[in-house]
Enzyme design. Structure first.
Site, PDB file in Angstrom:
ATOM      1  N   ILE A 185       0.848  -1.188   0.000  1.00  0.00           N
ATOM      2  CA  ILE A 185       0.000   0.000   0.000  1.00  0.00           C
ATOM      3  C   ILE A 185       0.890   1.248   0.000  1.00  0.00           C
ATOM      4  O   ILE A 185       1.775   1.388   0.850  1.00  0.00           O
ATOM      5  CB  ILE A 185      -0.910   0.038   1.240  1.00  0.00           C
ATOM      6  CG1 ILE A 185      -1.936  -1.104   1.199  1.00  0.00           C
ATOM      7  CG2 ILE A 185      -1.612   1.396   1.358  1.00  0.00           C
ATOM      8  CD1 ILE A 185      -2.986  -0.986   0.144  1.00  0.00           C
ATOM      9  N   LYS A 186       0.623   2.123  -0.957  1.00  0.00           N
ATOM     10  CA  LYS A 186       1.276   3.438  -0.967  1.00  0.00           C
ATOM     11  C   LYS A 186       0.282   4.464  -0.432  1.00  0.00           C
ATOM     12  O   LYS A 186      -0.824   4.584  -0.951  1.00  0.00           O
ATOM     13  CB  LYS A 186       1.714   3.828  -2.372  1.00  0.00           C
ATOM     14  CG  LYS A 186       2.362   5.210  -2.436  1.00  0.00           C
ATOM     15  CD  LYS A 186       2.582   5.681  -3.871  1.00  0.00           C
ATOM     16  CE  LYS A 186       3.196   7.078  -3.881  1.00  0.00           C
ATOM     17  NZ  LYS A 186       3.172   7.706  -5.208  1.00  0.00           N
ATOM     18  N   GLN A 187       0.686   5.196   0.597  1.00  0.00           N
ATOM     19  CA  GLN A 187      -0.216   6.144   1.236  1.00  0.00           C
ATOM     20  C   GLN A 187       0.542   7.406   1.627  1.00  0.00           C
ATOM     21  O   GLN A 187       1.738   7.360   1.939  1.00  0.00           O
ATOM     22  CB  GLN A 187      -0.850   5.513   2.485  1.00  0.00           C
ATOM     23  CG  GLN A 187      -1.873   6.361   3.206  1.00  0.00           C
ATOM     24  CD  GLN A 187      -3.024   6.763   2.317  1.00  0.00           C
ATOM     25  OE1 GLN A 187      -2.977   7.839   1.700  1.00  0.00           O
ATOM     26  NE2 GLN A 187      -4.039   5.910   2.226  1.00  0.00           N
TER      27      GLN A 187
END
Length: 352
Positions: free
Chosen positions: A238-240
């Site tokens: 996940i890129k956040q």
């Protein structure tokens, strides 16, 4: 020497960040990055052997190889922010080969960029660094501007050019998020069938999420739930964005929340806010990589080191930053990436 440089860049905030002990989610509950992370987490999952091999290719490349941590160079800004605006400061990167070269010489685990960029240099570099193909984008030639991620190619096309993974964005909270969710979930399923890993740019986007001068698009509670939706469609990573506030649900009076989310499961400390994001990634089973953000000049390095310390001590898996590296001379970009990687190599910096 590297650790001393980190301390110097942190400055007065060093004790605040390095001595903090989280009392929200215990670190013992986390699936923290480690050299045997894939064996501990993904071997028991439904990911097939080809996906495991792709994940291993990414995790065992570059300066962070074998640590469990990730340093990824993402360059999709030529579409997302226009090529002129993105590359004017350093026209070298109008040529996609230099994007790949920066990732290699900077010691990155992988390079994430567009179909066109990777396709143009695939035969020269696909065996030298893992490719992550960003398969959807928000283009900026529609007037008035709209914010909508659309597909730019097929999953099979990404596989054909030698990609180890695909990446995609969903703007959770936007009018088009339902369609994007369906499209990306289907793309991730196909990618896994073909043996590629999946990375979700797990962003929230809605003008109604801004109130009284605060942008709750980066609130821990809202981004945490976006992460939870992302891992639900089986994103491996996940890129956040780094959380900058909290209480988005309660302030905006929408969705559902529990007072314990704010009293016990988070605090106002940036490491605790980031840990809430990690917890929503199945307690770290899907690695959380925080994005670098826009380049603002001389303070970029210190700010990125700060973010890396927060991410690492929270239980995250690394940083994914592009503009702060490629919007400066090539050699400086290489040094910038490696300084951030030094945070993850520093044994003195542990889980909070």
């Amino acid at each position: 020497m590297a650790y001393q440089k980190i301390l110097d860049l942190l400055g007065d905030s060093a004790p605040y960040l390095l001595q903090h002990q989280s009392k929200t989610f215990s670190k013992d509950l986390l699936h923290a990055p480690s050299p045997d992370f894939l064996d501990k987490v993904f071997v028991e999952s439904n990911r097939n052997p080809q996906v495991l091999r792709s994940l291993a290719a990414i995790r065992n490349h570059g300066r962070l190889s074998g640590t469990g941590y990730l340093s990824i160079l993402p360059v999709d800004q030529g579409i997302e922010h226009t090529a002129g605006a993105s590359f004017a400061k350093n026209p070298l990167y109008f040529d996609p080969e230099n994007i790949v070269r920066l990732a290699i010489e900077g010691g990155s685990n992988a390079v994430a960029t567009t179909f066109g960029n990777l396709g143009m240099v695939a035969r020269k570099y696909a065996h030298k660094i893992p490719f992550i193909v960003k398969i959807n984008h928000n283009e900026l030639l529609t007037y008035p501007t709209k914010y909508n991620q659309i597909m730019f190619g097929s999953v099979k096309e990404a596989w054909n050019l030698g990609a180890a993974a695909i990446g995609a964005t969903i703007y959770f909270g936007s009018e088009e998020s339902g369609r994007q969710l369906i499209e990306v979930a289907e793309a991730f399923e196909e990618a896994h069938q073909l043996g590629m890993a999946t990375i979700l740019w797990c962003y929230t986007r809605n003008n109604a999420f801004k109130k009284d001068g605060v942008n709750y698009e980066t609130a821990a509670d809202i981004t945490g739930q976006a992460n939870h939706l992302g891992v639900t469609i089986q994103a491996d990573i996940i890129k956040q964005k780094m959380p900058e506030s909290n209480g988005g649900f309660t302030t905006l009076n929408f969705s559902k929340s529990d007072p314990l989310m704010y009293s016990q499961l988070s605090s106002d400390h940036p490491i605790d806010l980031c840990r809430y994001q990690v917890a929503n990634c199945y307690m770290g089973r899907a690695g959380l990589i925080n994005s670098g953000g826009e380049s603002k000049g001389t303070g970029d390095l210190a700010n990125s080191v700060r973010n890396a310390v927060i991410n690492k001590r929270a239980g995250g898996s690394g940083l994914i930053l592009g503009r702060r590296a490629f919007q400066r001379p090539f050699a400086e970009g290489v040094e910038f990436l490696q300084t951030i990687q030094d945070v993850y190599l520093a044994k003195e910096i542990d889980l909070a």
